[in-house]
Design a protein around this motif. Structure first.
Motif, PDB file in Angstrom:
ATOM      1  N   ASP A  34      26.989 -56.982  47.972  1.00 24.63           N
ATOM      2  CA  ASP A  34      27.978 -57.427  48.945  1.00 24.63           C
ATOM      3  C   ASP A  34      27.300 -57.963  50.201  1.00 24.63           C
ATOM      4  O   ASP A  34      26.172 -57.552  50.555  1.00 24.63           O
ATOM      5  CB  ASP A  34      28.914 -56.273  49.325  1.00 24.63           C
ATOM      6  CG  ASP A  34      29.790 -55.844  48.159  1.00 24.63           C
ATOM      7  OD1 ASP A  34      29.953 -56.678  47.234  1.00 24.63           O
ATOM      8  OD2 ASP A  34      30.273 -54.704  48.163  1.00 24.63           O
ATOM      9  N   VAL A  35      27.976 -58.846  50.890  1.00 23.80           N
ATOM     10  CA  VAL A  35      27.399 -59.460  52.092  1.00 23.80           C
ATOM     11  C   VAL A  35      26.972 -58.409  53.122  1.00 23.80           C
ATOM     12  O   VAL A  35      25.867 -58.491  53.679  1.00 23.80           O
ATOM     13  CB  VAL A  35      28.388 -60.466  52.715  1.00 23.80           C
ATOM     14  CG1 VAL A  35      27.900 -60.932  54.087  1.00 23.80           C
ATOM     15  CG2 VAL A  35      28.553 -61.663  51.784  1.00 23.80           C
ATOM     16  N   PRO A  36      27.817 -57.380  53.431  1.00 30.62           N
ATOM     17  CA  PRO A  36      27.385 -56.387  54.419  1.00 30.62           C
ATOM     18  C   PRO A  36      26.087 -55.682  54.027  1.00 30.62           C
ATOM     19  O   PRO A  36      25.274 -55.344  54.889  1.00 30.62           O
ATOM     20  CB  PRO A  36      28.567 -55.404  54.456  1.00 30.62           C
ATOM     21  CG  PRO A  36      29.732 -56.202  54.014  1.00 30.62           C
ATOM     22  CD  PRO A  36      29.212 -57.143  52.980  1.00 30.62           C
ATOM     23  N   ASP A  37      25.888 -55.464  52.703  1.00 38.17           N
ATOM     24  CA  ASP A  37      24.653 -54.820  52.253  1.00 38.17           C
ATOM     25  C   ASP A  37      23.454 -55.738  52.476  1.00 38.17           C
ATOM     26  O   ASP A  37      22.378 -55.296  52.893  1.00 38.17           O
ATOM     27  CB  ASP A  37      24.758 -54.446  50.779  1.00 38.17           C
ATOM     28  CG  ASP A  37      25.809 -53.383  50.527  1.00 38.17           C
ATOM     29  OD1 ASP A  37      25.881 -52.437  51.337  1.00 38.17           O
ATOM     30  OD2 ASP A  37      26.557 -53.512  49.558  1.00 38.17           O
ATOM     31  N   ARG A  38      23.633 -57.032  52.199  1.00 38.25           N
ATOM     32  CA  ARG A  38      22.532 -57.970  52.418  1.00 38.25           C
ATOM     33  C   ARG A  38      22.209 -58.078  53.907  1.00 38.25           C
ATOM     34  O   ARG A  38      21.041 -58.132  54.297  1.00 38.25           O
ATOM     35  CB  ARG A  38      22.896 -59.351  51.846  1.00 38.25           C
ATOM     36  CG  ARG A  38      23.053 -59.362  50.337  1.00 38.25           C
ATOM     37  CD  ARG A  38      22.914 -60.781  49.794  1.00 38.25           C
ATOM     38  NE  ARG A  38      23.970 -61.673  50.247  1.00 38.25           N
ATOM     39  CZ  ARG A  38      25.139 -61.830  49.637  1.00 38.25           C
ATOM     40  NH1 ARG A  38      25.398 -61.138  48.539  1.00 38.25           N
ATOM     41  NH2 ARG A  38      26.053 -62.657  50.089  1.00 38.25           N
ATOM     42  N   VAL A  39      23.263 -58.085  54.719  1.00 40.13           N
ATOM     43  CA  VAL A  39      23.053 -58.149  56.170  1.00 40.13           C
ATOM     44  C   VAL A  39      22.303 -56.900  56.652  1.00 40.13           C
ATOM     45  O   VAL A  39      21.380 -56.989  57.484  1.00 40.13           O
ATOM     46  CB  VAL A  39      24.396 -58.278  56.904  1.00 40.13           C
ATOM     47  CG1 VAL A  39      24.212 -58.119  58.415  1.00 40.13           C
ATOM     48  CG2 VAL A  39      25.027 -59.640  56.601  1.00 40.13           C
ATOM     49  N   SER A  40      22.663 -55.736  56.103  1.00 40.01           N
ATOM     50  CA  SER A  40      21.985 -54.499  56.502  1.00 40.01           C
ATOM     51  C   SER A  40      20.503 -54.572  56.194  1.00 40.01           C
ATOM     52  O   SER A  40      19.656 -54.139  56.988  1.00 40.01           O
ATOM     53  CB  SER A  40      22.607 -53.299  55.777  1.00 40.01           C
ATOM     54  OG  SER A  40      23.940 -53.117  56.180  1.00 40.01           O
ATOM     55  N   GLY A  41      20.163 -55.114  55.022  1.00 49.39           N
ATOM     56  CA  GLY A  41      18.764 -55.233  54.646  1.00 49.39           C
ATOM     57  C   GLY A  41      17.991 -56.144  55.579  1.00 49.39           C
ATOM     58  O   GLY A  41      16.890 -55.816  56.024  1.00 49.39           O
ATOM     59  N   LEU A  42      18.581 -57.278  55.899  1.00 51.11           N
ATOM     60  CA  LEU A  42      17.893 -58.225  56.779  1.00 51.11           C
ATOM     61  C   LEU A  42      17.808 -57.679  58.205  1.00 51.11           C
ATOM     62  O   LEU A  42      16.803 -57.856  58.890  1.00 51.11           O
ATOM     63  CB  LEU A  42      18.622 -59.570  56.749  1.00 51.11           C
ATOM     64  CG  LEU A  42      18.586 -60.271  55.376  1.00 51.11           C
ATOM     65  CD1 LEU A  42      19.490 -61.493  55.384  1.00 51.11           C
ATOM     66  CD2 LEU A  42      17.172 -60.663  54.983  1.00 51.11           C
ATOM     67  N   ASP A  43      18.882 -57.007  58.652  1.00 45.14           N
ATOM     68  CA  ASP A  43      18.859 -56.412  59.990  1.00 45.14           C
ATOM     69  C   ASP A  43      17.828 -55.292  60.099  1.00 45.14           C
ATOM     70  O   ASP A  43      17.348 -54.987  61.191  1.00 45.14           O
ATOM     71  CB  ASP A  43      20.248 -55.867  60.360  1.00 45.14           C
ATOM     72  CG  ASP A  43      21.208 -56.974  60.766  1.00 45.14           C
ATOM     73  OD1 ASP A  43      20.734 -58.106  60.989  1.00 45.14           O
ATOM     74  OD2 ASP A  43      22.413 -56.701  60.863  1.00 45.14           O
ATOM     75  N   ALA A  44      17.525 -54.650  58.981  1.00 42.42           N
ATOM     76  CA  ALA A  44      16.507 -53.586  58.999  1.00 42.42           C
ATOM     77  C   ALA A  44      15.103 -54.150  59.163  1.00 42.42           C
ATOM     78  O   ALA A  44      14.157 -53.402  59.404  1.00 42.42           O
ATOM     79  CB  ALA A  44      16.594 -52.765  57.710  1.00 42.42           C
ATOM     80  N   GLY A  45      14.980 -55.479  59.037  1.00 46.30           N
ATOM     81  CA  GLY A  45      13.677 -56.108  59.241  1.00 46.30           C
ATOM     82  C   GLY A  45      13.096 -56.746  58.000  1.00 46.30           C
ATOM     83  O   GLY A  45      11.961 -57.235  58.034  1.00 46.30           O
ATOM     84  N   ALA A  46      13.858 -56.752  56.885  1.00 45.83           N
ATOM     85  CA  ALA A  46      13.351 -57.389  55.666  1.00 45.83           C
ATOM     86  C   ALA A  46      13.264 -58.898  55.853  1.00 45.83           C
ATOM     87  O   ALA A  46      14.041 -59.490  56.611  1.00 45.83           O
ATOM     88  CB  ALA A  46      14.260 -57.061  54.486  1.00 45.83           C
ATOM     89  N   ASP A  47      12.327 -59.524  55.150  1.00 46.04           N
ATOM     90  CA  ASP A  47      12.170 -60.976  55.225  1.00 46.04           C
ATOM     91  C   ASP A  47      12.968 -61.685  54.146  1.00 46.04           C
ATOM     92  O   ASP A  47      13.278 -62.876  54.288  1.00 46.04           O
ATOM     93  CB  ASP A  47      10.688 -61.338  55.080  1.00 46.04           C
ATOM     94  CG  ASP A  47       9.872 -60.773  56.210  1.00 46.04           C
ATOM     95  OD1 ASP A  47       9.853 -61.371  57.291  1.00 46.04           O
ATOM     96  OD2 ASP A  47       9.268 -59.693  56.025  1.00 46.04           O
ATOM     97  N   ASP A  48      13.265 -60.984  53.060  1.00 43.57           N
ATOM     98  CA  ASP A  48      14.022 -61.612  51.977  1.00 43.57           C
ATOM     99  C   ASP A  48      14.748 -60.508  51.203  1.00 43.57           C
ATOM    100  O   ASP A  48      14.435 -59.316  51.338  1.00 43.57           O
ATOM    101  CB  ASP A  48      13.086 -62.379  51.041  1.00 43.57           C
ATOM    102  CG  ASP A  48      13.823 -63.409  50.204  1.00 43.57           C
ATOM    103  OD1 ASP A  48      15.061 -63.523  50.352  1.00 43.57           O
ATOM    104  OD2 ASP A  48      13.170 -64.089  49.405  1.00 43.57           O
ATOM    105  N   TYR A  49      15.712 -60.946  50.391  1.00 40.73           N
ATOM    106  CA  TYR A  49      16.623 -60.007  49.744  1.00 40.73           C
ATOM    107  C   TYR A  49      16.930 -60.552  48.356  1.00 40.73           C
ATOM    108  O   TYR A  49      17.363 -61.706  48.226  1.00 40.73           O
ATOM    109  CB  TYR A  49      17.895 -59.940  50.578  1.00 40.73           C
ATOM    110  CG  TYR A  49      18.866 -58.872  50.213  1.00 40.73           C
ATOM    111  CD1 TYR A  49      18.957 -57.694  50.953  1.00 40.73           C
ATOM    112  CD2 TYR A  49      19.741 -59.039  49.147  1.00 40.73           C
ATOM    113  CE1 TYR A  49      19.869 -56.720  50.639  1.00 40.73           C
ATOM    114  CE2 TYR A  49      20.661 -58.062  48.822  1.00 40.73           C
ATOM    115  CZ  TYR A  49      20.722 -56.903  49.582  1.00 40.73           C
ATOM    116  OH  TYR A  49      21.633 -55.933  49.265  1.00 40.73           O
ATOM    117  N   LEU A  50      16.654 -59.761  47.310  1.00 42.89           N
ATOM    118  CA  LEU A  50      16.885 -60.229  45.941  1.00 42.89           C
ATOM    119  C   LEU A  50      17.781 -59.228  45.220  1.00 42.89           C
ATOM    120  O   LEU A  50      17.404 -58.065  45.029  1.00 42.89           O
ATOM    121  CB  LEU A  50      15.543 -60.353  45.206  1.00 42.89           C
ATOM    122  CG  LEU A  50      15.604 -60.878  43.772  1.00 42.89           C
ATOM    123  CD1 LEU A  50      16.213 -62.279  43.732  1.00 42.89           C
ATOM    124  CD2 LEU A  50      14.202 -60.892  43.158  1.00 42.89           C
TER     125      LEU A  50
END
Length: 226
Positions: free
Chosen positions: A85-101
């Motif tokens: 879900d979009v909120p989960d992807r946003v959480s990952g990027l906000d945590a400092g991740a550079d990419d999300y798969l």
């Protein structure tokens, strides 16, 4: 020199299959099953890329990500998760991740994203001037200064100083430093690293300037502010 990947995934079958594919691509892979072990391995081995599953026992991938960024660790991070879900992807990027798969993923896409992160890191690095206290390192020009005094460094001395500055505040083991600088672990009885640390200290501490490179007994070395 092989590029190092820290891969954290609690599912054994996935961990083993992805590790095998990454190793076949020529990467040196350290695979762990939980976030706490991942954080310990990151501190000890200074990987080039970190690949983290989100849902892991003890400490989750997002927590590892936040802890790395909190201590100013800029190592590229790729998050893997079944949460799409979009909120989960946003959480990952906000945590400092550079990419999300998202899972399930195609292995070719995973490899492409790892290559992209490594490429991006290489593009970024030469533009940076690294600073710790009054020490400055210009990576593009391969020059370094302590205060206003420029340091005359050999290639190996510069490589060693650059690694320590990149990981300032982190204790790097002797085997990690040997592997990163010489691409070979000379073993616990080798004095080569101590000799080069001695060279650097004499140049950094000339004129009575305070020590930046510290020995951590039984482990290795760290560079930190006085």
């Amino acid at each position: 020199m092989s590029q190092r990947i820290l891969y954290a995934e609690d599912d054994r079958a996935t961990r083993e299959s992805v590790t095998r594919v990454l190793e076949l691509e020529g990467y040196e892979v350290t695979a762990v099953a939980d976030g706490e072990t991942a954080f310990e391995a990151i501190e000890a081995q200074a990987p080039d890329v970190v690949v983290l599953d989100v849902m892991m026992p003890r400490v989750g991938g997002l927590t590892v990500c936040r802890r790395m960024r909190a201590r100013d660790d800029r190592t590229p991070i790729l998050i893997l998760t079944a949460r799409t879900d979009v909120p989960d992807r946003v959480s990952g990027l906000d945590a400092g991740a550079d990419d999300y798969l998202p899972k399930p993923f195609d292995l070719e896409e995973l490899l492409a994203r790892v290559r992209a992160l490594l490429r991006r890191a290489r593009y970024d690095e030469p533009e940076r001037e690294l600073r710790v206290a009054d020490l400055r390192v210009d990576e593009a020009a391969r020059r370094a200064w302590r205060g206003e005094r420029e340091l005359e460094l050999s290639k190996t001395e510069f490589d060693l100083l650059q690694l320590l500055v990149h990981k300032a505040g982190v204790v790097l083991s002797r085997s990690t430093i040997y592997s990163r600088i010489w691409d070979y672990d000379f073993g616990p009885n080798s004095k080569a690293l101590a000799v080069y640390v001695g060279y650097l200290r004499r140049k950094l501490e000339a004129d009575g300037m305070p020590r930046l490179i510290h020995t951590v007994r039984g482990v290795g070395y760290t560079l930190r502010e006085p």
